[in-house]
Design an enzyme around this catalytic site. Structure first.
Site, PDB file in Angstrom:
ATOM      1  N   GLU A  45       0.827  -1.209   0.000  1.00 52.34           N
ATOM      2  CA  GLU A  45       0.000   0.000   0.000  1.00 52.34           C
ATOM      3  C   GLU A  45       0.862   1.260   0.000  1.00 52.34           C
ATOM      4  O   GLU A  45       0.513   2.252  -0.645  1.00 52.34           O
ATOM      5  CB  GLU A  45      -0.949  -0.003   1.203  1.00 52.34           C
ATOM      6  N   TYR A 128      -6.316   6.409   4.286  1.00 51.03           N
ATOM      7  CA  TYR A 128      -6.502   5.365   3.283  1.00 51.03           C
ATOM      8  C   TYR A 128      -5.684   4.121   3.614  1.00 51.03           C
ATOM      9  O   TYR A 128      -6.206   3.000   3.639  1.00 51.03           O
ATOM     10  CB  TYR A 128      -6.130   5.859   1.877  1.00 51.03           C
ATOM     11  N   ASP A 146      -9.489   4.850  -2.472  1.00 52.91           N
ATOM     12  CA  ASP A 146      -8.437   5.381  -3.334  1.00 52.91           C
ATOM     13  C   ASP A 146      -9.094   6.006  -4.563  1.00 52.91           C
ATOM     14  O   ASP A 146     -10.318   6.179  -4.612  1.00 52.91           O
ATOM     15  CB  ASP A 146      -7.434   4.295  -3.712  1.00 52.91           C
TER      16      ASP A 146
END
Length: 350
Positions: A45, A128, A146
């Site tokens: 990520e 996020y 996202d």
């Protein structure tokens, strides 16, 4: 929802995901008996922030081979990690990667927090990334939003408000849809939907599992959603990079300051980057010559044009900046590689 559309069903999306999930090196396939490794989810990520999946895959695999767990990464030398990150861009991510690894390995006993709140307290982890790790690695029903998810929400609910103002509405819609069951698979399903079906241009509405509840499809506005923010022109900055090659084959290089653009990365000594004419700032006394080409690069907020100066340096050279080192161009960030690509031929033919 209006226009006769039905409410989106997360179960329908999960059924689609079970058949069409992308195979990614950091992902556990749907239906697996175990959840994804938090270290692999976190690493992927961070790398995927503002970077495409194809670009990330080889970096992820190299990092995992070299540093297979958070303790190994925490023990790595800064310069080694920054060199391994070179070319992936947004280098503050690499600095925060090390900071986070050292907090987890040193203060948390090598165990990542299992809640979004706990994850957000770590260096380099925002809402996020915290939501993604909490959902995918720990099964927490956290919204994961996202760019792909924003696009899906904007079309699903026909959100006409321009970005970035629409982000709050998109996140609220995404949170309301996030199920208690299989939240990690659901988060990845929405991202896959945006990446493969609900694409920015020419969305494949005919095969979308959410085509019936999609308001934008019903109204014919899918090509207009999400509404982008007005574009701002990027300024151009100018600078000079000095590529010096010593007679023993070592290059004059310096490590950039830890804070700021390309912080902590290896590069060429040079001038400041400014919107006016750059001031000469040679790092050593030498017959510096123009290499005959500019290195041009675009960052998020500006364009950069670097004049390239080259010189052969004697063994007795005493630079005011930098040090002489062997060079693997792959260890340089992209803009510095562009300088090398101009300088090396010029020095060979000097």
């Amino acid at each position: 929802m209006s226009d006769g559309a039905t409410s989106p069903d997360p179960g329908e999306l999960l059924a689609w995901y079970d058949r069409h999930a992308r195979a990614l090196p950091w992902r556990v396939p749907p239906g697996a008996a175990h959840r994804a490794d938090p270290y692999r989810v976190w690493l992927s990520e961070i790398m995927l922030q503002q970077t495409t999946v194809p670009a990330v895959k080889p970096y992820f695999e190299r990092f995992l081979t070299r540093w297979p767990d958070v303790a190994a990464l925490a023990a790595a030398e800064d310069a080694e990690v920054m060199a391994a990150w070179a070319g992936l861009g947004y280098y503050a991510r690499a600095r925060n990667l090390l900071k986070c690894a050292r907090v987890v390995a040193g203060e948390l006993g090598g165990v990542f927090p299992d809640t979004a709140e706990g994850l957000r307290a770590l260096p380099g982890i925002g809402p996020y990334t915290a939501g993604a790790i909490a959902a995918i690695a720990f099964g927490r029903p956290e919204p994961v939003v996202d760019g792909n998810v924003e696009r899906v929400m904007a079309r699903l609910y026909d959100i006409a408000e321009p970005l970035p103002g629409a982000k709050a509405s998109m996140r609220a819609r995404a949170a309301a849809l996030t199920p208690e069951a299989r939240p990690g698979d659901y988060a990845q399903a929405v991202m896959d939907l945006g990446a493969t079906i609900c694409t920015p241009r020419s969305p494949a509405c005919g095969i979308c599992p959410w085509r019936e509840p999609c308001l934008a499809r019903a109204r014919g506005t899918q090509g207009e959603r999400p509404v982008p923010a007005p574009k701002k022109g990027k300024p151009t900055r100018f600078g000079i990079a000095y590529a010096g090659l010593r007679e023993d084959g070592l290059w004059l290089l310096e490590t950039r300051p830890a804070k700021g653009l390309l912080g902590g990365m290896l590069g060429w000594p040079g001038s400041d980057w400014a919107e006016g004419t750059p001031e000469e700032a040679p790092p050593a006394k030498a017959g510096w010559q123009d290499a005959g080409a500019e290195a041009r690069h675009t960052f998020t907020h500006f364009h950069l044009r670097l004049q390239v100066r080259v010189a052969h340096l004697p063994l007795s050279a005493k630079p005011a900046r930098g040090s002489f080192q062997p060079l693997d161009p792959a260890s340089l960030p992209t803009v510095m590689r562009k300088v090398h690509a101009i300088a090396a031929p010029a020095l060979r033919h000097d």
